[in-house]
Design an enzyme around this catalytic site. Structure first.
Site, PDB file in Angstrom:
ATOM      1  N   GLY A 202       0.752  -1.207   0.163  1.00 26.98           N
ATOM      2  CA  GLY A 202      -0.403   0.022  -0.225  1.00 26.98           C
ATOM      3  C   GLY A 202       0.811   1.366  -0.233  1.00 26.98           C
ATOM      4  O   GLY A 202       2.117   1.400  -0.586  1.00 26.98           O
ATOM      5  N   GLU A 224       6.341  -3.854   0.579  1.00 32.59           N
ATOM      6  CA  GLU A 224       5.817  -3.057  -0.840  1.00 32.59           C
ATOM      7  C   GLU A 224       4.859  -2.237  -0.502  1.00 32.59           C
ATOM      8  O   GLU A 224       3.844  -1.863  -0.781  1.00 32.59           O
ATOM      9  CB  GLU A 224       5.676  -4.149  -1.445  1.00 32.59           C
ATOM     10  N   LEU A 225       5.773  -0.521  -0.771  1.00 30.14           N
ATOM     11  CA  LEU A 225       5.141   0.341  -0.683  1.00 30.14           C
ATOM     12  C   LEU A 225       5.097   1.348  -2.167  1.00 30.14           C
ATOM     13  O   LEU A 225       4.733   0.368  -3.391  1.00 30.14           O
ATOM     14  CB  LEU A 225       6.100   1.558   0.391  1.00 30.14           C
ATOM     15  N   CYS A 258       1.873   0.136  -8.322  1.00 31.83           N
ATOM     16  CA  CYS A 258       2.933   0.831  -7.917  1.00 31.83           C
ATOM     17  C   CYS A 258       4.141   0.970  -8.719  1.00 31.83           C
ATOM     18  O   CYS A 258       5.022   1.602  -8.764  1.00 31.83           O
ATOM     19  CB  CYS A 258       3.526   0.008  -6.672  1.00 31.83           C
ATOM     20  N   GLU A 354       3.229  11.586  -5.980  1.00 31.21           N
ATOM     21  CA  GLU A 354       3.403   9.421  -6.856  1.00 31.21           C
ATOM     22  C   GLU A 354       1.638   9.938  -7.424  1.00 31.21           C
ATOM     23  O   GLU A 354       1.429   9.494  -6.665  1.00 31.21           O
ATOM     24  CB  GLU A 354       2.572   8.431  -6.134  1.00 31.21           C
TER      25      GLU A 354
END
Length: 590
Positions: A202, A224-225, A258, A354
């Site tokens: 996230g 896992e960003l 991502c 992002e």
């Protein structure tokens, strides 16, 4: 209240009351009990479950893909592909778990064994509602772990469908529990003594919170960003190929990934041409109902995501960037037009932040050195795509700060390879051997008695008739001695015979003992004489043919214990050196 909303229409599909404390407590207790038994099961039983999950996913693909499209807006063709990728990953660990979990003999007395940690809390996102979970669950189940799934509250129906798939596949009751809970309940799950570790996919902001909570409880985490992946296009690149790939890299999943390419960093001398080619390709995108096969760009998953994205576009244009196309919401539903921003600079929103949606930021660089500097000028470090000539790529790859670099290809996860990032993109790895070991105890075992060394003589070794005059004799290798780290043997070909086209998941070296061979390796034919040797990389399709007038004998060495053969000509896969069939491929025809 947990609600499921169709982002293409804004319609509420379903609603659910969050689970209460008692129900969550029962889920945790059931998972702990089931995992305590599961960890003791044979690896073969675990891999059988993974294969059953793969079969169930495929059998229910149409239903599950439809659910994904209606609940989070993914175009139906991409939803189909998501379910298929989940199945492929389950099959990968079903075929390779035995080797990945094998003890490693390091010294005569010392070896390394791996054991499951326990029940892992999986806090999963909405953008790939099945894939994000199964890429964690497949190796976790193979390793002997259990799990509690806390899914994003925008995809509760997907969470329950995952629970149904696992049940239909025959998973032991309680081994993976699905908890429909509110965000504020997650902290209690993390600190609960029945949870051994946490995996989270996230935003970086939420990842920091989870890392703090898990760290205070001294529990292992994999994070896992976010990502702001660069897509670097240098002057010597194939611009047409780069432009086509850039559209897929940026707009796949409506730009909500991502590892989407978010900053297109282009060498200035070719930037105008690239932007023109890129824009032409964007015009081919079809914005529409995600349930229609022709749709390639669906809605954003939530209205708030669209508002945030539009604000980033407006701030970037106000700061001096050029709006080439798009730049506006569309409806009904949570749609946003495919957008290109040119002349984006550091300090602008589309460079520094992002952007989670169909917005591409084109950044111009003077030369390759500045392109690499700009690529690294971000707090993130998940993936990067580099487009240049093969001759210069190796040096440039080493200079890019990222968990993965794809040369002349878009960034994508692969069950065989580790996936994860650096810097604010998180830590730890998923997939591959590294991903499996994240949630395992790596145990050193020291024994005064060394592992037995077996002696196998040729006349004592079983010969495997592979059909059509081809016979294989395995020598001392991993199939009969865990202390060995390679597998070797000979294969004899009668005159006029050959092995079907196949590949291995490890590299192979081959020496021609006697006769004359033709090796076909990745489509290239090479003639070999007695005394010649060749090498086949992992995963490369190949075959050997007896082209001489006498018997052909080759000696082969596999560079690993877990050897899987895939007969690419037939689609038949067998686990090499398994108890039931140590390498026999008799009956496989071209």
């Amino acid at each position: 209240m947990i609600a499921s909303i169709n982002p293409a229409t804004g319609e509420q599909l379903a609603s659910f009351e969050p689970y209460g404390e008692d129900r969550v407590d029962r889920l945790l207790s059931a998972a702990l009990l089931a995992q305590s038994n599961w960890r003791l099961t044979a690896v073969g039983e675990r891999t059988a479950l993974l294969q059953s999950i793969a079969d169930t996913l495929r059998a229910r693909k149409d239903e599950l893909a439809h659910l994904i499209s209606t609940e989070m807006g993914k175009p139906i063709a991409e939803a189909d592909a998501e379910i298929e990728k989940c199945a492929i990953t389950c099959e990968y660990y079903a075929a390779n778990a035995e080797g990945l979990l094998a003890a490693e003999q390091v010294t005569a007395q010392g070896r390394i064994e791996v054991e499951p940690l326990g029940v892992v809390l999986a806090v999963m996102p909405w953008n790939f509602p099945f894939w994000q979970f199964f890429r964690f669950a497949a190796p976790a189940l193979a390793a002997g772990n259990g799990a509690i799934l806390k899914h994003a509250n925008t995809v509760p129906q997907s969470a329950l469908a995952i629970e149904s798939v696992l049940s239909d596949a025959g998973m032991p009751t309680g081994l993976i529990g699905v908890a429909l809970v509110e965000t504020e309940q997650v902290a209690g799950l993390i600190t609960d003594h029945r949870i051994a570790a946490v995996t989270f996919t996230g935003s970086t902001e939420v990842g920091r919170i989870i890392a703090t909570q898990a760290g205070q409880a001294l529990k292992k985490q994999v994070l896992e960003l976010g990502g702001s992946d660069p897509f670097i296009v240098l002057a010597d690149a194939d611009l047409e190929a780069a432009a086509r790939s850039a559209v897929k890299a940026r707009f796949l999943n409506t730009g909500q990934s991502c590892v989407n390419a978010k900053r297109l960093i282009v060498e200035d001398s070719v930037a105008d041409e690239f932007v023109e080619l890129f824009t032409i390709e964007i015009e081919k995108l079809v914005v529409g109902d995600p349930l229609q096969r022709e749709t390639t760009l669906g809605p954003l998953a939530r209205d708030g995501l669209r508002d945030t994205l539009h604000d980033q576009v407006r701030r970037t244009v106000k700061a001096g960037a050029t709006l080439v196309c798009g730049g506006a919401p569309a409806g009904p539903g949570f749609y946003y037009l495919p957008t290109v921003l040119d002349h984006v600079l550091p300090g602008m929103a589309a460079f520094d932040e992002e952007t989670f949606g169909p917005v591409a930021a084109v950044v111009r660089a003077r030369d390759a050195d500045e392109a690499i500097r700009l690529a690294n000028q971000t707090e993130f470090g998940l993936g990067a795509s580099l487009w240049t000539s093969p001759e210069r790529s190796a040096d440039l790859v080493r200079r890019i700060d990222a968990g993965a670099v794809f040369v002349n290809a878009i960034v994508a996860s692969d069950p065989r390879l580790p996936f994860g990032g650096i810097k604010q993109s998180g830590y730890g790895r998923e997939l591959g051997a590294y991903g499996m070991r994240e949630f395992m105890n790596v145990k050193t075992v020291w024994s005064p008695q060394p592992a037995p060394r077996l002696v196998i003589r040729p006349d004592e070794t079983e010969v495997f008739d592979r059909g059509s005059g081809v016979r294989t004799v395995p020598y001392v290798g991993a199939w009969n001695n865990d202390a060995n780290r390679i597998t070797t043997g000979t294969t004899t070909f009668a005159v006029g015979t050959e092995i079907p086209m196949h590949s291995h998941n490890v590299e192979e070296s081959v020496l021609v003992f006697a006769g004359q061979a033709t090796a076909v390796i990745d489509g290239e034919r090479v003639d070999l004489e007695a005394g010649d040797a060749t090498w086949v990389p992992a995963g490369v399709p190949h075959q050997f043919i007896n082209r001489g007038r006498d018997e052909l004998v080759i000696y082969w060495v596999y560079g690993g214990r877990a050897v899987t053969r895939t007969m690419t000509a037939t689609g038949v896969t067998v686990q090499h050196l398994s108890a039931a069939d140590r390498g026999a491929v008799a009956g496989a025809k071209k």
